[in-house]
Write a protein that holds these residues in place. Sequence first.
Motif, PDB file in Angstrom:
ATOM      1  N   LEU A 189      37.901 -17.157  26.457  1.00 37.06           N
ATOM      2  CA  LEU A 189      36.482 -17.103  26.612  1.00 37.06           C
ATOM      3  C   LEU A 189      35.801 -17.969  25.381  1.00 37.06           C
ATOM      4  N   ALA A 190      36.104 -17.953  24.306  1.00 38.34           N
ATOM      5  CA  ALA A 190      35.771 -18.454  23.105  1.00 38.34           C
ATOM      6  C   ALA A 190      35.811 -19.995  23.474  1.00 38.34           C
ATOM      7  N   ALA A 191      36.880 -20.386  23.909  1.00 40.18           N
ATOM      8  CA  ALA A 191      37.218 -21.770  24.199  1.00 40.18           C
ATOM      9  C   ALA A 191      36.320 -22.478  25.278  1.00 40.18           C
ATOM     10  N   ARG A 192      35.683 -21.835  26.076  1.00 38.15           N
ATOM     11  CA  ARG A 192      34.946 -22.162  27.139  1.00 38.15           C
ATOM     12  C   ARG A 192      33.422 -22.665  26.724  1.00 38.15           C
ATOM     13  N   GLU A 193      32.966 -23.840  26.496  1.00 39.63           N
ATOM     14  CA  GLU A 193      31.829 -24.259  25.836  1.00 39.63           C
ATOM     15  C   GLU A 193      30.865 -24.402  26.849  1.00 39.63           C
ATOM     16  N   ASP A 194      31.262 -24.369  28.255  1.00 41.46           N
ATOM     17  CA  ASP A 194      30.485 -24.371  29.258  1.00 41.46           C
ATOM     18  C   ASP A 194      29.866 -23.038  29.617  1.00 41.46           C
ATOM     19  N   LEU A 195      30.245 -22.103  29.228  1.00 44.80           N
ATOM     20  CA  LEU A 195      29.826 -20.535  29.411  1.00 44.80           C
ATOM     21  C   LEU A 195      28.856 -20.271  28.600  1.00 44.80           C
ATOM     22  N   SER A 196      27.844 -19.468  29.176  1.00 44.58           N
ATOM     23  CA  SER A 196      26.702 -18.917  28.224  1.00 44.58           C
ATOM     24  C   SER A 196      27.325 -17.655  27.630  1.00 44.58           C
ATOM     25  N   ASP A 197      26.715 -17.219  26.470  1.00 44.44           N
ATOM     26  CA  ASP A 197      27.053 -16.063  25.641  1.00 44.44           C
ATOM     27  C   ASP A 197      26.987 -14.853  26.589  1.00 44.44           C
ATOM     28  N   ALA A 198      25.830 -14.796  27.366  1.00 41.68           N
ATOM     29  CA  ALA A 198      25.766 -13.722  28.275  1.00 41.68           C
ATOM     30  C   ALA A 198      26.758 -13.674  29.507  1.00 41.68           C
ATOM     31  N   THR A 199      27.314 -14.767  29.839  1.00 41.99           N
ATOM     32  CA  THR A 199      28.627 -14.852  30.951  1.00 41.99           C
ATOM     33  C   THR A 199      29.867 -14.407  30.360  1.00 41.99           C
ATOM     34  N   LYS A 200      29.870 -14.734  28.907  1.00 38.17           N
ATOM     35  CA  LYS A 200      31.165 -14.505  27.978  1.00 38.17           C
ATOM     36  C   LYS A 200      31.164 -13.042  27.820  1.00 38.17           C
ATOM     37  N   ALA A 201      29.957 -12.416  27.571  1.00 38.33           N
ATOM     38  CA  ALA A 201      29.856 -10.920  27.353  1.00 38.33           C
ATOM     39  C   ALA A 201      30.121 -10.023  28.448  1.00 38.33           C
ATOM     40  N   ALA A 202      29.473 -10.826  29.616  1.00 35.45           N
ATOM     41  CA  ALA A 202      29.809  -9.880  31.098  1.00 35.45           C
ATOM     42  C   ALA A 202      31.343  -9.843  31.494  1.00 35.45           C
ATOM     43  N   ALA A 203      32.061 -11.131  30.993  1.00 35.13           N
ATOM     44  CA  ALA A 203      33.458 -11.222  31.514  1.00 35.13           C
ATOM     45  C   ALA A 203      34.180 -10.067  30.497  1.00 35.13           C
ATOM     46  N   HIS A 204      33.750 -10.171  29.388  1.00 33.45           N
ATOM     47  CA  HIS A 204      34.505  -8.765  28.422  1.00 33.45           C
ATOM     48  C   HIS A 204      34.143  -7.576  28.867  1.00 33.45           C
ATOM     49  N   VAL A 205      32.946  -7.415  29.337  1.00 29.33           N
ATOM     50  CA  VAL A 205      32.564  -5.949  29.680  1.00 29.33           C
ATOM     51  C   VAL A 205      33.424  -5.532  31.056  1.00 29.33           C
ATOM     52  N   ARG A 206      33.706  -6.361  31.883  1.00 33.43           N
ATOM     53  CA  ARG A 206      34.524  -6.398  33.066  1.00 33.43           C
ATOM     54  C   ARG A 206      36.051  -6.020  32.660  1.00 33.43           C
TER      55      ARG A 206
END
Length: 230
Positions: free
Chosen positions: A37-54
């Motif tokens: 996730l950290a390496a994905r510069e095209d994803l917003s912080d909100a999208t990264k957080a949502a993925a972590h929650v899932r």
Amino acid sequence: LPGLQQWETQFLAQQQSETPVAQRNWQAVEERFLAELAAREDLSDATKAAAHVRLLLQQRRHEEAQARLDAALAESPPELDLRMVAIEVTQARNGSAAALAQLRGIKADIQDSARLRLFEAALIGAVGEDDVAEQLLALEMDAKELGDEELDQLRRGLGVIHRRLGNLTAARRLWSAAAEAQPNDVDLRISLFELARAQGDMQQMQTLAEGIKESAGAGSATWKLIEATR
């Protein structure tokens, strides 16, 4: 996540799922996932957080998922990904009925989309009230306003949900409409063929088989599989 290369994460998650609960160690899975996730510069912080929650929900770490969600909501604007994962947390902690009520309470403030409608459809199916078919039918209202691509997604997705619920006629209607709009989509025709077989409709099976043969080719593995199951 769209395009996220997480095959190693999926492998580790599957490996953990096959391990007895008392012996599971999700740390390696989570570390690898967060690194990706950290390496994905095209994803917003909100999208990264949502993925972590899932991921936390997948591990049944509901309290930690709620805490991660709360932190993300405090840091980021309420993007669609966070709104939807908040409902997933509610479903995990309080059940599908509570999640459905939460979604219906906020959906007027969210831009309409096939994704949103299918999320509601999945919750409707999970709740399983007596009028589930009518509730799902209501999600088709004004669907053409979504545009051709989203309409196609909605028809396919609702068809899958109806199929799982045993509503074969509704699934057939939706997939047939999608196939009419996408006449060269062999996968749709295969789904319709399998549905016709489940309904015992030999004539429809024959018609679909001929279309699959024409599209996929008589020498294709797809046609050979269809021919073997007739």
